[in-house]
Motif scaffolding. Structure first.
Motif, mmCIF file in Angstrom:
data_model
loop_
_atom_site.group_PDB
_atom_site.id
_atom_site.type_symbol
_atom_site.label_atom_id
_atom_site.label_comp_id
_atom_site.label_asym_id
_atom_site.label_seq_id
_atom_site.Cartn_x
_atom_site.Cartn_y
_atom_site.Cartn_z
ATOM 1 N N ALA A 128 0.815 -1.221 0.000
ATOM 2 C CA ALA A 128 0.000 0.000 0.000
ATOM 3 C C ALA A 128 0.849 1.272 0.000
ATOM 4 N N LEU A 129 2.051 1.203 0.570
ATOM 5 C CA LEU A 129 2.878 2.413 0.668
ATOM 6 C C LEU A 129 3.852 2.566 -0.499
ATOM 7 N N SER A 131 4.307 3.816 -3.483
ATOM 8 C CA SER A 131 3.690 4.726 -4.442
ATOM 9 C C SER A 131 4.548 5.966 -4.560
ATOM 10 N N LEU A 200 -5.648 12.222 -3.011
ATOM 11 C CA LEU A 200 -5.386 11.804 -4.395
ATOM 12 C C LEU A 200 -4.685 10.449 -4.432
ATOM 13 N N TRP A 201 -3.779 10.225 -3.464
ATOM 14 C CA TRP A 201 -3.079 8.933 -3.374
ATOM 15 C C TRP A 201 -4.105 7.818 -3.123
ATOM 16 N N LYS A 203 -7.195 7.867 -3.813
ATOM 17 C CA LYS A 203 -8.010 7.700 -5.021
ATOM 18 C C LYS A 203 -7.271 6.808 -6.026
ATOM 19 N N SER A 204 -5.962 7.042 -6.170
ATOM 20 C CA SER A 204 -5.213 6.277 -7.171
ATOM 21 C C SER A 204 -4.929 4.849 -6.713
ATOM 22 N N ALA A 205 -4.964 4.599 -5.406
ATOM 23 C CA ALA A 205 -4.659 3.255 -4.920
ATOM 24 C C ALA A 205 -5.915 2.414 -4.709
ATOM 25 N N GLY A 207 -9.360 3.904 -5.261
ATOM 26 C CA GLY A 207 -10.532 4.400 -5.953
ATOM 27 C C GLY A 207 -11.420 5.293 -5.107
ATOM 28 N N GLU A 208 -10.994 5.545 -3.847
ATOM 29 C CA GLU A 208 -11.774 6.415 -2.958
ATOM 30 C C GLU A 208 -10.849 7.502 -2.414
ATOM 31 N N TYR A 209 -11.403 8.720 -2.281
ATOM 32 C CA TYR A 209 -10.582 9.810 -1.752
ATOM 33 C C TYR A 209 -10.352 9.655 -0.249
ATOM 34 N N ARG B 17 -19.705 2.990 -9.221
ATOM 35 C CA ARG B 17 -18.656 2.297 -8.493
ATOM 36 C C ARG B 17 -19.218 0.989 -7.966
ATOM 37 N N VAL B 412 -1.944 -3.069 -6.107
ATOM 38 C CA VAL B 412 -2.204 -1.942 -5.218
ATOM 39 C C VAL B 412 -1.303 -0.795 -5.686
ATOM 40 N N ASN B 413 -1.829 0.393 -5.767
ATOM 41 C CA ASN B 413 -1.107 1.569 -6.252
ATOM 42 C C ASN B 413 -0.844 1.538 -7.751
ATOM 43 N N PRO B 415 -3.510 0.713 -10.536
ATOM 44 C CA PRO B 415 -4.782 0.215 -11.064
ATOM 45 C C PRO B 415 -4.753 0.127 -12.599
ATOM 46 N N TYR B 424 -9.212 -1.301 -9.307
ATOM 47 C CA TYR B 424 -8.254 -1.222 -8.205
ATOM 48 C C TYR B 424 -8.177 -2.575 -7.515
ATOM 49 N N ARG B 440 -12.043 -3.156 -6.928
ATOM 50 C CA ARG B 440 -12.986 -2.053 -6.817
ATOM 51 C C ARG B 440 -13.085 -1.499 -8.235
ATOM 52 N N VAL B 442 -14.432 1.533 -10.574
ATOM 53 C CA VAL B 442 -14.911 2.904 -10.469
ATOM 54 C C VAL B 442 -14.921 3.551 -11.846
ATOM 55 N N TYR B 451 -9.043 17.273 -9.862
ATOM 56 C CA TYR B 451 -7.634 17.651 -9.981
ATOM 57 C C TYR B 451 -7.508 19.143 -10.273
#
Lengths: 275, 484
Positions: A128-129, A131, A200-201, A203-205, A207-209, B17, B412-413, B415, B424, B440, B442, B451
């Motif tokens: 998870a980290l 990135s 944003l991270w 969201k990119s990992a 899909g949720e903010y 989603r 993960v990280n 997608p 994801y 997931r 979306v 953004y």
């Protein structure tokens, strides 16, 4: 391995503590004796300690093969570096040499905490980290925390130098309160940026903010409290000493977000809690 | 701010989603949305493979401190960094890894020492059929070297004992000690106790004594001497009193008025028919049989001797084996020796040295086994740092309407974006049927606006706090200049 401590980077830790201790000692002496040359020496020593601290972070980065910002111990190297950097910038901008001993002491406290709770081996980075957001997100937050620490210190100094219980600020106090506000503005901007990057991270990992994790919520509470401070200090009734107190209280929220997460019952499921 | 919120709003209102779970080898052309309804994707996603990448196993040395209830690590280092002496925190002791074996095999061996009380030892090579085998034999009881052949290592002057071991069988013995006098007794005989002069008769022997509550009397469970008991009778005032003496429990059930005797049982010895022995000091090969030394000759290192193994039920037909003396040690201690069977890290182990002052102790350590003591409450262990996940990776194929397949990965990280949808990696599970990966899904048309909004907010903050004050300050100073 250092003979004094089994901590990773133990020699760097001891050297950094020595450097911050010497700069704190010199800068305190300079403020008591009010000798300008000693003040300059204090600033130079703090700069040197900061460079040493930066080198320690670089060593850990190379040794671990990843950014050394994962564990509490590792951040206790990043935080003093940011404190020294921000305070040196503010000292240059506002000519408040009184900040130097406090910044050095704050940085020293971080390293003492690291010595007290050392990491004995590098922790591997979980998926998870891994990135590109990891470094900017964490560094932005620690820059923010450092600026907010400096802001709180300046607020305390302003309160301490303030006369009696008059809510209005006198001319001796004004430079401190202004510098405190400036640091708080910068810290708040960095806090906002760090929060946005985190969202944003996420969201990119995933899909949720936002995932309502304990640390996220407390970071948001901290952000809201500084937002409140920035509005309150512009209101008539909250100007002056009251605003300074609010600033100090807000820093309490920062400290809780940084160090208090493991006290919460929901901490075990959080990605943000330091092991 | 408006852009940010509108972006989020667009994402919420027009986006979809949901979740998708795929087993390895299966595919899907839809996913389950938040309302538990199947939503078509417009293409097919197939999970080809799911893989958990692990960090490589790292082998490390750990120093443990013994706490009240558990052990805690007080320091650790990778074995790569342990080739130099490492100080143990808070002590005068240092340690190092002297040798690393990727695929360790530890064997017992004997090595020479200077302790004059240590026994001698010989190393013999035995040729029995095709494969020769080597064996250390230490002075003491006979050691089996190959099937049917035992060799004893003896010290000079051990000939008599060796001969006796092959002699006639010795029967069991009952020894009784009264008042520091020990003498052998036989069943049915009457003896006078030294000192008190009390007379007693040995009446019964039970090798495996127990008290039978049904028959209300002493009995034996078996013929094996598990609990040898000797029954003696003493006649006082015309009345016979029986007492039991227990070899394993001296004084058990003893009453003050009874005879104070200690009983020792010596089991019968059935001798070995024949015995080969080597005297490690005089380098003599000795053969004893029938209670006599039959052969005694010098055997130099490297010299061979043929030895016959007699036919028996156990050994089958008799055969001839060759023994060769390899090495003799006047004083030997048992020690361990390690070697690596391969260079693959299959079964790693280390040889560690713990140094305090001038004394250096060595120990072989393998993961999750014994640790080496350092000093009071501290020990050194070699452990494998458990493999931790480095990445959860799903290997997928996307098949579009025209049937063209594109291969891709989701982690993960990292997608997968395809046709407006983002997949994801959100979890996995493993069961008997195999791996199952969950995603997931979306579709967020508002992401660009979010953004843009965030960038505008950031610019806005910088403008409000840093650009505008400077402009007004500049304007003011220009104004002032104009006025003056």
């Amino acid at each position: 391995m250092s003979a004094i401590t089994p901590a990773i980077g133990g020699d760097w830790l001891i050297a950094g503590m020595g450097a911050y201790a010497i700069s704190a000692f010199t800068a305190t002496g300079a403020e008591i004796t009010r000798r300008p040359r000693l003040k300059n020496a204090g600033i130079t020593l703090l700069t040197g300690a900061m460079i040493l601290n930066g080198a320690a972070i670089a060593w850990m980065w190379i040794s671990a093969g990843r950014a050394p910002f994962k564990t509490l111990y590792e951040t206790m190297f990043l935080y003093p570096f940011c404190i020294a950097l921000i305070s040196l910038i503010l000292v240059r901008l506002h000519r408040l040499s009184l900040l130097v001993p406090f910044a050095a002491a704050g940085a020293l406290t971080c390293l003492l905490y690291a010595l007290w709770h050392p990491d004995l081996e590098f922790v591997l980075l979980p998926p998870a980290l891994q990135s590109a957001w990891f470094v900017p997100h964490v560094v932005t937050y620690f820059v923010a925390y450092a600026a907010l620490f400096i802001s709180a210190v300046l607020s305390v100094l302003a309160l301490w130098k303030g006369e009696g219980k008059t809510p209005r600020l006198t001319s001796t106090v004004l430079p401190f309160s202004r510098a405190s506000e400036n640091a708080a503005v910068f810290g708040f901007a960095a806090l906002t940026l760090g929060l946005a990057m985190g969202a944003l991270w996420a969201k990119s990992a995933w899909g949720e903010y936002w995932s309502w994790d304990a640390k996220e919520n407390w970071a948001f509470i901290t952000w809201l409290s500084y937002l409140a401070y920035h509005h309150l200090r512009l209101l008539g009734a909250w100007r002056g000493r009251r605003a300074l107190w609010v600033n100090v209280a807000c820093f309490g929220a920062v400290m809780f977000t940084y160090l208090g997460m493991h006290l919460l019952p929901t901490a075990s499921s959080s990605l943000h809690v330091y092991q | 701010m408006v852009a940010l919120l509108s972006g989020a709003l667009i994402g919420n209102m027009f986006g979809t989603r949901g979740n998708l779970e795929l087993r390895v080898g299966t595919d899907s052309c839809s996913f389950i949305d938040e309302d538990k309804l199947a939503q078509p994707l417009g293409f097919t996603l197939k999970l080809d493979k799911f893989d958990i990448e692990k960090y490589p196993t790292e082998y490390r040395m750990y120093v443990f401190a013994e706490g009240d209830k558990r052990y805690s690590v007080i320091q650790t280092a990778s074995i790569k960094d342990c080739r130099e002496w490492i100080p143990v925190s808070g002590t005068e002791t240092r340690y190092r890894v002297a040798e690393y074996y990727p695929d360790i095999q530890i064997e017992d061996t004997l090595k020479a020492c200077n302790d004059p009380s240590a026994p001698s030892a010989v190393r013999v090579k035995v040729l029995d059929g095709k494969a020769p085998s080597e064996k250390w034999v230490m002075a003491g009881p006979p050691t089996g070297v190959v099937k049917g052949l035992q060799i004893q290592c003896i010290e000079p002057g051990g000939h008599d004992a060796l001969a006796a071991a092959t002699g006639s069988p010795t029967p069991e013995k009952h020894l009784i000690t009264i008042d520091h006098n020990t003498f052998e007794v036989r069943l049915g005989q009457t003896y006078t106790a030294p000192g008190s002069g009390r007379k007693f008769t040995v009446v019964e022997f039970l090798p495996d004594f127990y008290y039978d509550f049904q028959k209300k009397g002493a009995a034996t469970r078996s013929a094996a001497p598990n609990n040898p008991a000797l029954g003696i009778e003493e006649t006082t005032a015309g009345k016979a009193e029986r007492e039991w003496l227990f070899a394993n429990m001296p004084g058990h059930g003893h009453k003050p008025e009874q005879l104070d005797a200690v009983y020792k049982y010596i089991p019968p010895v059935s001798p070995i028919e024949q015995l080969w022995a080597i005297d490690g000091k005089t380098q003599e090969l000795i053969f004893a049989s029938g209670g006599k030394i039959v052969l005694s000759q010098s055997l130099k290192a490297g010299q061979q001797q043929q030895v016959s193994i007699p036919a028996s039920e156990e050994n089958g037909n008799g055969r001839i084996v060759t023994i060769e003396l390899q090495e003799t040690l006047d004083h030997a201690v048992m020690s361990k020796v390690a070697r690596t069977l391969s260079q693959e890290p299959k079964n790693p182990g280390v040889l560690v040295e713990v140094k305090r002052g001038d004394s250096v102790r060595q120990a072989y350590l393998v993961p999750d086994a014994d640790s080496a003591p350092i000093e009071d409450g501290l020990s050194l262990a070699f452990k494998a740092r458990s493999e931790q996940p480095k990445a959860y990776k799903s290997y997928v194929s996307v098949v579009n309407d025209e049937g063209a397949a594109t291969q891709s990965t989701i982690a993960v990280n990292a997608p997968l974006k395809y046709n407006g949808y983002t997949f994801y990696q959100s979890g996995y599970r493993s069961d008997k049927k195999g791996d199952c990966s969950s995603f997931r899904v979306v579709n967020d048309p508002g992401l660009g606006a979010v953004y843009a909004g965030l960038i505008m907010v950031a610019i806005g903050v910088i403008y409000t706090y840093y650009v505008r004050p400077r402009q007004t300050a500049g304007g003011n100073s220009r104004l002032k200049e104009g006025l003056s």
